[in-house]
Design a protein around this motif. Structure first.
Motif, PDB file in Angstrom:
ATOM      1  N   ALA A   1     -14.234  29.433  30.833  1.00  0.00           N
ATOM      2  CA  ALA A   1     -12.976  29.324  31.569  1.00  0.00           C
ATOM      3  C   ALA A   1     -12.159  28.146  31.059  1.00  0.00           C
ATOM      4  O   ALA A   1     -12.664  27.280  30.341  1.00  0.00           O
ATOM      5  CB  ALA A   1     -13.250  29.167  33.057  1.00  0.00           C
ATOM      6  N   VAL A   2     -10.887  28.150  31.439  1.00  0.00           N
ATOM      7  CA  VAL A   2      -9.989  27.044  31.113  1.00  0.00           C
ATOM      8  C   VAL A   2      -9.295  26.589  32.393  1.00  0.00           C
ATOM      9  O   VAL A   2      -9.004  27.389  33.275  1.00  0.00           O
ATOM     10  CB  VAL A   2      -8.929  27.441  30.060  1.00  0.00           C
ATOM     11  N   LEU A   3      -9.067  25.284  32.495  1.00  0.00           N
ATOM     12  CA  LEU A   3      -8.323  24.725  33.607  1.00  0.00           C
ATOM     13  C   LEU A   3      -6.876  24.589  33.153  1.00  0.00           C
ATOM     14  O   LEU A   3      -6.577  23.884  32.190  1.00  0.00           O
ATOM     15  CB  LEU A   3      -8.884  23.361  34.016  1.00  0.00           C
ATOM     16  N   ILE A   4      -5.983  25.309  33.832  1.00  0.00           N
ATOM     17  CA  ILE A   4      -4.570  25.319  33.464  1.00  0.00           C
ATOM     18  C   ILE A   4      -3.809  24.387  34.392  1.00  0.00           C
ATOM     19  O   ILE A   4      -3.993  24.411  35.612  1.00  0.00           O
ATOM     20  CB  ILE A   4      -3.978  26.743  33.590  1.00  0.00           C
ATOM     21  N   GLN A   5      -2.932  23.570  33.798  1.00  0.00           N
ATOM     22  CA  GLN A   5      -2.066  22.695  34.575  1.00  0.00           C
ATOM     23  C   GLN A   5      -0.632  23.210  34.450  1.00  0.00           C
ATOM     24  O   GLN A   5      -0.100  23.322  33.347  1.00  0.00           O
ATOM     25  CB  GLN A   5      -2.134  21.260  34.058  1.00  0.00           C
ATOM     26  N   PHE A   6      -0.030  23.550  35.585  1.00  0.00           N
ATOM     27  CA  PHE A   6       1.372  23.942  35.634  1.00  0.00           C
ATOM     28  C   PHE A   6       2.184  22.743  36.101  1.00  0.00           C
ATOM     29  O   PHE A   6       1.956  22.222  37.194  1.00  0.00           O
ATOM     30  CB  PHE A   6       1.591  25.097  36.620  1.00  0.00           C
ATOM     31  N   ASP A   7       3.132  22.281  35.300  1.00  0.00           N
ATOM     32  CA  ASP A   7       4.031  21.201  35.701  1.00  0.00           C
ATOM     33  C   ASP A   7       5.277  21.836  36.310  1.00  0.00           C
ATOM     34  O   ASP A   7       5.987  22.596  35.649  1.00  0.00           O
ATOM     35  CB  ASP A   7       4.423  20.346  34.492  1.00  0.00           C
ATOM     36  N   THR A   8       5.515  21.537  37.580  1.00  0.00           N
ATOM     37  CA  THR A   8       6.678  22.087  38.266  1.00  0.00           C
ATOM     38  C   THR A   8       7.572  20.937  38.722  1.00  0.00           C
ATOM     39  O   THR A   8       7.207  19.760  38.603  1.00  0.00           O
ATOM     40  CB  THR A   8       6.265  22.919  39.495  1.00  0.00           C
ATOM     41  N   ASP A   9       8.718  21.272  39.270  1.00  0.00           N
ATOM     42  CA  ASP A   9       9.627  20.253  39.799  1.00  0.00           C
ATOM     43  C   ASP A   9       9.033  19.544  41.007  1.00  0.00           C
ATOM     44  O   ASP A   9       9.484  18.474  41.384  1.00  0.00           O
ATOM     45  CB  ASP A   9      10.955  20.909  40.215  1.00  0.00           C
TER      46      ASP A   9
END
Length: 145
Positions: free
Chosen positions: A119-127
């Motif tokens: 698996a991969v840990l995904i980081q979403f950068d949002t406002d």
């Protein structure tokens, strides 16, 4: 009474296996450019031809093959949508409504933060900040580290 006997005789007629395979090869050759895998195209073509044989069709005509080819190659994509390589069902499963809206509408960057064997840990950068989720490598379509 004559028509009943006629229907009975039609049901007893069977499509020969050689006819089935010829028709399946024709269909597979016409759809292989969409699948890019002849084995998969042939498998699907055999399933369709076998279904026709079960319905007591004795012949497979060229117009049938053209029709099946059109149906197979012109259907719209109905699979999952992806946001930066992560399928929508992962996002729906791991986030609430506000976070989903932020990811779909206000995400300006995403990256792989951590990677394990499966698996991969995904980081979403949002406002509104960073959101994290794990995604199996088998369904992740983005670039790995």
């Amino acid at each position: 009474m004559i028509t009943e006997g006629y229907k009975f005789r039609i049901k007893d007629m069977k499509m020969k296996k050689s006819t089935m395979f010829r028709a399946a090869h024709k269909l597979a050759k016409s759809i292989v450019d969409k699948t890019e895998n002849y084995r998969m195209a042939m498998s699907y073509a055999l399933k369709l031809i076998w279904k026709m044989a079960k319905d007591y069709r004795v012949r497979v005509t060229d117009s049938n093959i053209r029709h099946m080819t059109y149906e197979l190659t012109h259907k719209p994509y109905t699979g999952p949508k992806y946001k930066d390589g992560v399928p929508d069902w992962i996002i729906d499963q791991h986030f609430d409504e506000q976070e989903k809206t932020a990811i779909w509408n206000n995400s300006f960057n995403s990256r792989v933060k951590k990677e394990t064997e499966k698996a991969v840990l995904i980081q979403f950068d949002t406002d509104y900040g960073c959101l994290f989720t794990w995604c199996p490598k088998s369904v992740y379509k983005g670039e790995l580290i």
